[in-house]
Design a protein around this motif. Structure first.
Motif, mmCIF file in Angstrom:
data_model
loop_
_atom_site.group_PDB
_atom_site.id
_atom_site.type_symbol
_atom_site.label_atom_id
_atom_site.label_comp_id
_atom_site.label_asym_id
_atom_site.label_seq_id
_atom_site.Cartn_x
_atom_site.Cartn_y
_atom_site.Cartn_z
ATOM 1 N N ALA A 1 4.559 0.025 -29.130
ATOM 2 C CA ALA A 1 3.640 -0.877 -28.853
ATOM 3 C C ALA A 1 4.101 -1.893 -27.746
ATOM 4 O O ALA A 1 5.143 -2.331 -27.927
ATOM 5 C CB ALA A 1 3.054 -1.788 -30.364
ATOM 6 N N VAL A 2 3.293 -2.474 -27.018
ATOM 7 C CA VAL A 2 3.650 -3.152 -26.014
ATOM 8 C C VAL A 2 3.672 -4.547 -26.560
ATOM 9 O O VAL A 2 2.386 -4.987 -27.047
ATOM 10 C CB VAL A 2 2.790 -3.166 -24.729
ATOM 11 N N ARG A 3 4.405 -5.240 -26.379
ATOM 12 C CA ARG A 3 4.315 -6.791 -27.093
ATOM 13 C C ARG A 3 3.427 -7.618 -26.057
ATOM 14 O O ARG A 3 3.604 -7.657 -24.897
ATOM 15 C CB ARG A 3 5.897 -7.378 -26.909
ATOM 16 N N ARG A 4 2.483 -8.359 -26.679
ATOM 17 C CA ARG A 4 1.560 -8.992 -25.875
ATOM 18 C C ARG A 4 1.372 -10.396 -26.337
ATOM 19 O O ARG A 4 0.592 -11.381 -25.828
ATOM 20 C CB ARG A 4 -0.040 -8.457 -25.955
ATOM 21 N N GLU A 5 2.353 -10.762 -27.366
ATOM 22 C CA GLU A 5 2.393 -12.243 -27.568
ATOM 23 C C GLU A 5 2.869 -13.231 -26.293
ATOM 24 O O GLU A 5 3.564 -12.879 -25.808
ATOM 25 C CB GLU A 5 3.431 -12.308 -28.838
ATOM 26 N N GLY A 6 1.939 -14.128 -26.759
ATOM 27 C CA GLY A 6 2.101 -15.321 -25.532
ATOM 28 C C GLY A 6 1.561 -14.883 -24.255
ATOM 29 O O GLY A 6 1.688 -15.692 -23.156
ATOM 30 N N VAL A 7 1.067 -13.721 -23.899
ATOM 31 C CA VAL A 7 0.371 -13.420 -22.729
ATOM 32 C C VAL A 7 -1.009 -13.335 -22.865
ATOM 33 O O VAL A 7 -1.565 -12.687 -23.753
ATOM 34 C CB VAL A 7 0.807 -12.014 -22.214
ATOM 35 N N SER A 8 -1.839 -14.322 -21.852
ATOM 36 C CA SER A 8 -3.342 -14.465 -22.084
ATOM 37 C C SER A 8 -3.908 -13.321 -21.228
ATOM 38 O O SER A 8 -3.137 -12.602 -20.518
ATOM 39 C CB SER A 8 -3.642 -15.697 -21.646
ATOM 40 N N GLN A 9 -5.008 -13.200 -21.207
ATOM 41 C CA GLN A 9 -5.760 -12.117 -20.488
ATOM 42 C C GLN A 9 -5.592 -12.426 -18.848
ATOM 43 O O GLN A 9 -5.646 -11.825 -18.162
ATOM 44 C CB GLN A 9 -7.300 -11.986 -20.853
ATOM 45 N N ALA A 10 -5.738 -13.918 -18.767
ATOM 46 C CA ALA A 10 -5.364 -14.239 -17.145
ATOM 47 C C ALA A 10 -4.091 -13.815 -16.761
ATOM 48 O O ALA A 10 -3.594 -14.228 -15.411
ATOM 49 C CB ALA A 10 -5.626 -15.559 -17.090
ATOM 50 N N GLY A 11 -3.048 -13.711 -17.502
ATOM 51 C CA GLY A 11 -1.853 -13.225 -17.082
ATOM 52 C C GLY A 11 -0.680 -14.571 -17.296
ATOM 53 O O GLY A 11 -1.386 -15.508 -17.968
ATOM 54 N N THR A 12 0.358 -14.189 -16.880
ATOM 55 C CA THR A 12 1.420 -15.221 -17.262
ATOM 56 C C THR A 12 1.257 -16.219 -16.286
ATOM 57 O O THR A 12 0.747 -16.378 -15.228
ATOM 58 C CB THR A 12 3.036 -14.626 -17.326
ATOM 59 N N ALA A 13 1.816 -17.600 -16.533
ATOM 60 C CA ALA A 13 2.100 -18.574 -15.586
ATOM 61 C C ALA A 13 2.916 -18.130 -14.471
ATOM 62 O O ALA A 13 2.405 -18.660 -13.091
ATOM 63 C CB ALA A 13 2.878 -19.813 -16.281
ATOM 64 N N ASP A 14 3.780 -17.305 -14.195
ATOM 65 C CA ASP A 14 4.391 -16.951 -13.396
ATOM 66 C C ASP A 14 3.487 -15.985 -12.353
ATOM 67 O O ASP A 14 3.717 -16.143 -10.880
ATOM 68 C CB ASP A 14 5.856 -16.063 -13.796
#
Length: 96
Positions: A8-21
């Motif tokens: 499974a790909v870890r998606r915690e802390g990543v919003s649909q809009a993408g990361t801040a970076d």
């Protein structure tokens, strides 16, 4: 023959809009990508090299976000791009 289990790909802390970076790089590209590409294209005369330099410039901005604070961003990006072009030119002259 069974298929291997997929992790499974870890998606915690990543919003649909993408990361801040990712948002930073997208914003920099949207605002400065066109003029930066045109500038580097004039310096190099090669569209492929110009794209590579723009990509490397944005990568360096992503790696050093602290360098962007308190300074004009476009000037910093253009300076980094020019330095990359000069470095590439010197490297080519050193290794004919």
């Amino acid at each position: 023959m069974t298929e291997p289990k997929r992790r499974a790909v870890r998606r915690e802390g990543v919003s649909q809009a993408g990361t801040a970076d990712e948002q930073l790089v997208r914003a920099l590209f949207d605002e400065h990508g066109g003029p930066l590409y045109g500038y580097v294209l004039r310096l190099t005369g090669d569209s492929g090299r110009a794209e590579d330099v723009v990509q490397e410039t944005l990568l360096r901005a992503w790696r050093h976000p602290d360098a962007l604070s308190g300074k004009p961003i476009r000037a910093w990006l253009f300076t980094v791009a020019r330095n990359l072009v000069v470095d590439q030119h010197r490297a080519r002259k050193a290794r004919p």
